[in-house]
Design an enzyme around this catalytic site. Sequence first.
Site, PDB file in Angstrom:
ATOM      1  N   LYS A 190      11.018 -76.723  43.075  1.00  0.00           N
ATOM      2  CA  LYS A 190      10.057 -76.253  42.430  1.00  0.00           C
ATOM      3  C   LYS A 190       9.880 -77.175  41.493  1.00  0.00           C
ATOM      4  O   LYS A 190      10.570 -77.376  40.475  1.00  0.00           O
ATOM      5  CB  LYS A 190      10.319 -74.934  41.995  1.00  0.00           C
ATOM      6  CG  LYS A 190       9.014 -74.383  41.215  1.00  0.00           C
ATOM      7  CD  LYS A 190       9.306 -73.161  40.732  1.00  0.00           C
ATOM      8  CE  LYS A 190       8.181 -72.661  39.978  1.00  0.00           C
ATOM      9  NZ  LYS A 190       8.409 -71.846  38.685  1.00  0.00           N
ATOM     10  N   GLY A 223       5.660 -65.904  31.783  1.00  0.00           N
ATOM     11  CA  GLY A 223       5.918 -64.782  30.930  1.00  0.00           C
ATOM     12  C   GLY A 223       5.132 -64.100  30.193  1.00  0.00           C
ATOM     13  O   GLY A 223       5.747 -63.373  29.316  1.00  0.00           O
ATOM     14  N   ALA A 249       3.923 -67.086  37.834  1.00  0.00           N
ATOM     15  CA  ALA A 249       3.664 -66.782  36.571  1.00  0.00           C
ATOM     16  C   ALA A 249       2.414 -65.863  36.270  1.00  0.00           C
ATOM     17  O   ALA A 249       1.256 -65.963  36.748  1.00  0.00           O
ATOM     18  CB  ALA A 249       3.387 -68.239  35.735  1.00  0.00           C
ATOM     19  N   GLY A 250       3.003 -65.025  35.210  1.00  0.00           N
ATOM     20  CA  GLY A 250       2.064 -64.312  34.696  1.00  0.00           C
ATOM     21  C   GLY A 250       1.875 -62.865  35.057  1.00  0.00           C
ATOM     22  O   GLY A 250       1.334 -61.766  34.402  1.00  0.00           O
ATOM     23  N   ASN A 269       9.530 -63.509  37.941  1.00  0.00           N
ATOM     24  CA  ASN A 269      10.959 -63.503  37.092  1.00  0.00           C
ATOM     25  C   ASN A 269      10.776 -62.512  35.965  1.00  0.00           C
ATOM     26  O   ASN A 269      11.668 -61.526  35.814  1.00  0.00           O
ATOM     27  CB  ASN A 269      10.980 -64.767  36.608  1.00  0.00           C
ATOM     28  CG  ASN A 269      12.489 -65.019  36.039  1.00  0.00           C
ATOM     29  OD1 ASN A 269      13.407 -65.645  36.467  1.00  0.00           O
ATOM     30  ND2 ASN A 269      12.895 -64.284  34.959  1.00  0.00           N
TER      31      ASN A 269
END
Length: 275
Positions: free
Chosen positions: A116, A177, A203-204, A225
Amino acid sequence: MQTIDSSSSAATTETLQIGHRQFQSRLMTGTGKYDDFETMRRSIAASGCEIVTVAVRRVQTNAPGHQGLAEAVDWNKVWMLPNTAGCQTAEEAVRVARLGREMAKLLGQEDNNFIKLEVIPDSKYLLPDPIGTLEAAEQLVKEGFAVLPYINADPLLAKRLEEVGCATVMPLGSPIGSGQGIKNMANIQIIIENATVPVVVDAGIGSPSEAAQAMEMGADAVLINTAIAKAQDPVMMATAMGMATQAGRFAYQSGRIPVKAYASASSPLAGRISS
Protein backbone atom coordinates in the site's frame (compact mmCIF):
# COMPACT_ATOMS: atom_id res chain seq x y z
CA MET A 1 -20.92 -12.94 9.82
CA GLN A 2 -24.33 -13.83 8.50
CA THR A 3 -24.26 -15.90 5.31
CA ILE A 4 -26.56 -15.78 2.30
CA ASP A 5 -28.55 -18.78 1.08
CA SER A 6 -26.65 -20.28 -1.86
CA SER A 7 -29.85 -20.29 -3.88
CA SER A 8 -29.93 -16.49 -3.79
CA SER A 9 -28.54 -14.59 -6.76
CA ALA A 10 -26.68 -12.45 -4.22
CA ALA A 11 -24.54 -15.47 -3.40
CA THR A 12 -23.02 -15.28 -6.87
CA THR A 13 -20.93 -12.27 -5.81
CA GLU A 14 -17.64 -12.52 -7.65
CA THR A 15 -14.35 -12.62 -5.80
CA LEU A 16 -12.14 -9.56 -5.47
CA GLN A 17 -9.07 -9.98 -7.67
CA ILE A 18 -5.99 -7.96 -6.72
CA GLY A 19 -2.75 -8.85 -8.43
CA HIS A 20 -2.32 -12.62 -8.30
CA ARG A 21 -4.69 -13.10 -5.35
CA GLN A 22 -8.44 -13.56 -4.98
CA PHE A 23 -10.42 -12.57 -1.89
CA GLN A 24 -13.97 -13.18 -0.73
CA SER A 25 -14.20 -10.22 1.64
CA ARG A 26 -14.30 -6.68 0.29
CA LEU A 27 -13.42 -5.09 3.62
CA MET A 28 -9.79 -4.36 4.41
CA THR A 29 -8.78 -3.31 7.91
CA GLY A 30 -5.74 -1.91 9.66
CA THR A 31 -3.70 -2.56 12.78
CA GLY A 32 -3.22 0.95 14.15
CA LYS A 33 -4.87 2.83 17.03
CA TYR A 34 -6.17 -0.20 18.95
CA ASP A 35 -5.89 -0.11 22.73
CA ASP A 36 -4.35 -3.58 22.81
CA PHE A 37 -3.47 -6.51 20.55
CA GLU A 38 -6.25 -8.73 21.85
CA THR A 39 -8.91 -6.20 20.80
CA MET A 40 -7.19 -5.89 17.45
CA ARG A 41 -7.18 -9.66 16.90
CA ARG A 42 -10.84 -10.02 17.86
CA SER A 43 -11.84 -7.09 15.66
CA ILE A 44 -10.01 -8.46 12.64
CA ALA A 45 -11.74 -11.81 13.11
CA ALA A 46 -15.16 -10.22 13.64
CA SER A 47 -14.86 -8.10 10.50
CA GLY A 48 -14.41 -11.12 8.26
CA CYS A 49 -11.66 -9.26 6.39
CA GLU A 50 -8.92 -11.09 4.52
CA ILE A 51 -6.49 -8.20 3.98
CA VAL A 52 -4.87 -6.37 6.91
CA THR A 53 -2.51 -3.45 6.46
CA VAL A 54 0.59 -2.88 8.59
CA ALA A 55 2.82 0.20 8.75
CA VAL A 56 6.29 -1.10 7.88
CA ARG A 57 8.23 1.79 9.41
CA ARG A 58 6.45 1.56 12.73
CA VAL A 59 7.04 -2.18 12.97
CA GLN A 60 10.66 -1.92 11.85
CA THR A 61 11.44 0.79 14.40
CA ASN A 62 9.34 -0.72 17.21
CA ALA A 63 7.41 2.53 17.52
CA PRO A 64 5.32 2.89 20.72
CA GLY A 65 2.29 0.63 20.54
CA HIS A 66 3.76 -1.36 17.65
CA GLN A 67 6.24 -3.61 19.45
CA GLY A 68 5.37 -7.18 18.52
CA LEU A 69 2.60 -6.03 16.18
CA ALA A 70 3.65 -8.12 13.20
CA GLU A 71 3.71 -11.26 15.33
CA ALA A 72 0.37 -10.47 17.00
CA VAL A 73 -1.65 -11.32 13.88
CA ASP A 74 -2.15 -14.85 12.55
CA TRP A 75 -0.83 -14.37 9.01
CA ASN A 76 -2.01 -17.85 8.05
CA LYS A 77 -5.56 -16.48 8.14
CA VAL A 78 -5.18 -13.02 6.58
CA TRP A 79 -3.07 -11.48 3.83
CA MET A 80 -0.59 -8.83 4.88
CA LEU A 81 -0.72 -5.47 3.13
CA PRO A 82 2.47 -3.66 4.16
CA ASN A 83 2.15 0.11 3.85
CA THR A 84 4.59 2.98 3.54
CA ALA A 85 2.89 5.24 6.10
CA GLY A 86 5.26 7.92 7.36
CA CYS A 87 7.14 8.25 4.08
CA GLN A 88 7.42 11.80 2.77
CA THR A 89 9.20 11.21 -0.54
CA ALA A 90 9.04 8.71 -3.39
CA GLU A 91 12.56 7.49 -2.65
CA GLU A 92 11.74 6.82 0.99
CA ALA A 93 8.54 4.99 0.04
CA VAL A 94 10.42 2.71 -2.37
CA ARG A 95 12.95 1.78 0.32
CA VAL A 96 10.24 1.06 2.88
CA ALA A 97 8.26 -0.99 0.34
CA ARG A 98 11.28 -3.24 -0.13
CA LEU A 99 11.49 -3.71 3.63
CA GLY A 100 7.78 -4.52 3.68
CA ARG A 101 8.20 -7.27 1.13
CA GLU A 102 10.97 -8.83 3.19
CA MET A 103 8.87 -8.53 6.34
CA ALA A 104 6.02 -10.43 4.68
CA LYS A 105 8.43 -13.17 3.64
CA LEU A 106 9.79 -13.51 7.17
CA LEU A 107 6.24 -13.95 8.43
CA GLY A 108 5.58 -16.81 6.03
CA GLN A 109 4.03 -15.08 3.02
CA GLU A 110 6.79 -15.86 0.55
CA ASP A 111 4.87 -14.75 -2.54
CA ASN A 112 3.48 -11.54 -1.04
CA ASN A 113 4.38 -8.64 -3.32
CA PHE A 114 1.61 -6.29 -2.14
CA ILE A 115 2.37 -2.75 -1.01
CA LYS A 116 0.00 0.00 0.00
CA LEU A 117 1.80 3.06 -1.30
CA GLU A 118 1.55 6.22 0.79
CA VAL A 119 3.66 9.30 0.09
CA ILE A 120 2.52 12.01 2.50
CA PRO A 121 4.78 15.04 3.07
CA ASP A 122 1.98 16.98 4.78
CA SER A 123 1.83 16.16 8.49
CA LYS A 124 -1.20 18.33 9.29
CA TYR A 125 -3.82 17.22 6.78
CA LEU A 126 -2.14 13.92 5.76
CA LEU A 127 -2.96 14.44 2.10
CA PRO A 128 -1.02 12.28 -0.37
CA ASP A 129 1.54 13.75 -2.76
CA PRO A 130 0.35 12.95 -6.32
CA ILE A 131 3.73 13.46 -7.99
CA GLY A 132 5.68 11.46 -5.43
CA THR A 133 3.06 8.71 -5.48
CA LEU A 134 3.27 8.38 -9.26
CA GLU A 135 7.08 8.34 -9.22
CA ALA A 136 7.20 5.67 -6.51
CA ALA A 137 4.50 3.60 -8.21
CA GLU A 138 6.40 3.51 -11.49
CA GLN A 139 9.54 2.23 -9.76
CA LEU A 140 7.75 -0.31 -7.59
CA VAL A 141 5.83 -1.76 -10.54
CA LYS A 142 9.17 -2.22 -12.32
CA GLU A 143 10.40 -4.14 -9.26
CA GLY A 144 7.45 -6.53 -9.39
CA PHE A 145 5.25 -5.10 -6.65
CA ALA A 146 1.46 -5.18 -6.72
CA VAL A 147 1.00 -1.51 -5.91
CA LEU A 148 -2.10 -0.23 -4.12
CA PRO A 149 -1.66 3.58 -4.16
CA TYR A 150 -3.42 5.89 -1.72
CA ILE A 151 -4.47 9.05 -3.56
CA ASN A 152 -6.76 12.05 -3.56
CA ALA A 153 -9.98 11.48 -5.48
CA ASP A 154 -8.36 12.62 -8.74
CA PRO A 155 -9.70 10.75 -11.79
CA LEU A 156 -6.75 11.71 -14.01
CA LEU A 157 -4.17 10.56 -11.48
CA ALA A 158 -6.11 7.35 -10.89
CA LYS A 159 -6.08 6.57 -14.60
CA ARG A 160 -2.37 7.36 -14.89
CA LEU A 161 -1.55 5.05 -11.98
CA GLU A 162 -3.61 2.33 -13.61
CA GLU A 163 -1.69 2.85 -16.87
CA VAL A 164 1.70 2.44 -15.16
CA GLY A 165 0.55 -0.92 -13.79
CA CYS A 166 -0.88 -0.41 -10.31
CA ALA A 167 -3.00 -3.28 -9.02
CA THR A 168 -5.68 -0.97 -7.59
CA VAL A 169 -6.35 2.70 -6.97
CA MET A 170 -7.32 3.86 -3.48
CA PRO A 171 -9.00 7.28 -3.48
CA LEU A 172 -9.63 8.83 -0.09
CA GLY A 173 -13.19 9.43 1.04
CA SER A 174 -12.02 12.25 3.32
CA PRO A 175 -8.85 12.90 5.38
CA ILE A 176 -7.35 9.97 7.29
CA GLY A 177 -9.00 9.34 10.62
CA SER A 178 -11.43 12.25 10.22
CA GLY A 179 -14.63 10.19 10.14
CA GLN A 180 -16.09 12.72 7.71
CA GLY A 181 -17.36 10.06 5.33
CA ILE A 182 -17.27 10.35 1.56
CA LYS A 183 -16.82 14.03 0.72
CA ASN A 184 -16.01 13.81 -2.98
CA MET A 185 -18.57 11.39 -4.33
CA ALA A 186 -18.59 12.88 -7.84
CA ASN A 187 -14.88 12.32 -8.44
CA ILE A 188 -14.90 8.87 -6.85
CA GLN A 189 -17.80 7.93 -9.10
CA ILE A 190 -15.79 9.04 -12.15
CA ILE A 191 -12.83 6.95 -10.97
CA ILE A 192 -15.07 3.91 -10.52
CA GLU A 193 -16.69 4.31 -13.94
CA ASN A 194 -13.35 4.57 -15.75
CA ALA A 195 -11.18 2.10 -13.84
CA THR A 196 -10.32 -1.37 -15.07
CA VAL A 197 -8.57 -2.23 -11.78
CA PRO A 198 -10.29 -2.47 -8.39
CA VAL A 199 -11.19 0.83 -6.72
CA VAL A 200 -10.78 0.78 -2.93
CA VAL A 201 -12.22 3.71 -0.98
CA ASP A 202 -9.69 4.39 1.76
CA ALA A 203 -9.78 6.86 4.67
CA GLY A 204 -12.51 8.92 6.24
CA ILE A 205 -15.23 6.28 6.54
CA GLY A 206 -16.68 6.65 10.02
CA SER A 207 -19.81 4.50 10.10
CA PRO A 208 -21.24 1.33 8.56
CA SER A 209 -23.71 3.40 6.53
CA GLU A 210 -20.77 5.19 4.88
CA ALA A 211 -19.09 1.86 4.10
CA ALA A 212 -22.32 0.68 2.48
CA GLN A 213 -22.57 3.96 0.57
CA ALA A 214 -19.11 3.49 -0.92
CA MET A 215 -19.96 -0.04 -2.00
CA GLU A 216 -23.34 1.00 -3.42
CA MET A 217 -21.50 3.52 -5.62
CA GLY A 218 -19.64 0.61 -7.18
CA ALA A 219 -16.38 0.64 -5.24
CA ASP A 220 -14.75 -2.78 -5.23
CA ALA A 221 -13.67 -2.60 -1.59
CA VAL A 222 -13.17 -0.30 1.38
CA LEU A 223 -10.30 0.04 3.84
CA ILE A 224 -11.35 1.02 7.37
CA ASN A 225 -9.16 1.40 10.44
CA THR A 226 -9.90 4.31 12.79
CA ALA A 227 -13.68 3.87 12.75
CA ILE A 228 -13.21 0.34 14.07
CA ALA A 229 -10.20 0.76 16.35
CA LYS A 230 -11.50 3.86 18.14
CA ALA A 231 -15.15 2.81 18.41
CA GLN A 232 -16.51 2.31 21.92
CA ASP A 233 -16.84 -1.39 21.06
CA PRO A 234 -14.32 -2.14 18.28
CA VAL A 235 -15.33 -5.79 17.90
CA MET A 236 -18.99 -4.94 17.43
CA MET A 237 -18.12 -2.11 15.03
CA ALA A 238 -15.91 -4.47 13.03
CA THR A 239 -18.85 -6.85 12.70
CA ALA A 240 -21.08 -3.99 11.57
CA MET A 241 -18.53 -2.79 9.01
CA GLY A 242 -18.23 -6.28 7.56
CA MET A 243 -21.99 -6.60 7.22
CA ALA A 244 -22.33 -3.11 5.73
CA THR A 245 -19.64 -3.76 3.16
CA GLN A 246 -21.34 -6.97 2.08
CA ALA A 247 -24.78 -5.33 2.03
CA GLY A 248 -23.49 -2.44 -0.05
CA ARG A 249 -21.95 -4.79 -2.58
CA PHE A 250 -25.16 -6.81 -2.87
CA ALA A 251 -27.14 -3.58 -3.28
CA TYR A 252 -24.84 -2.45 -6.10
CA GLN A 253 -25.09 -5.80 -7.85
CA SER A 254 -28.86 -6.05 -7.52
CA GLY A 255 -29.48 -2.62 -9.03
CA ARG A 256 -31.43 0.02 -7.16
CA ILE A 257 -34.61 1.55 -8.53
CA PRO A 258 -34.27 4.86 -10.39
CA VAL A 259 -34.94 8.09 -8.52
CA LYS A 260 -38.19 9.71 -9.68
CA ALA A 261 -39.70 13.12 -9.14
CA TYR A 262 -43.16 11.68 -8.58
CA ALA A 263 -44.88 8.92 -6.63
CA SER A 264 -45.55 5.42 -7.94
CA ALA A 265 -48.20 3.38 -6.14
CA SER A 266 -47.18 -0.08 -4.94
CA SER A 267 -50.73 -1.44 -5.18
CA PRO A 268 -52.65 -1.64 -8.49
CA LEU A 269 -55.48 0.80 -9.07
CA ALA A 270 -57.68 -1.93 -10.55
CA GLY A 271 -60.27 -3.35 -8.16
CA ARG A 272 -60.54 -0.28 -5.97
CA ILE A 273 -63.62 -0.11 -3.79
CA SER A 274 -65.57 2.99 -4.72
CA SER A 275 -68.61 4.56 -3.09
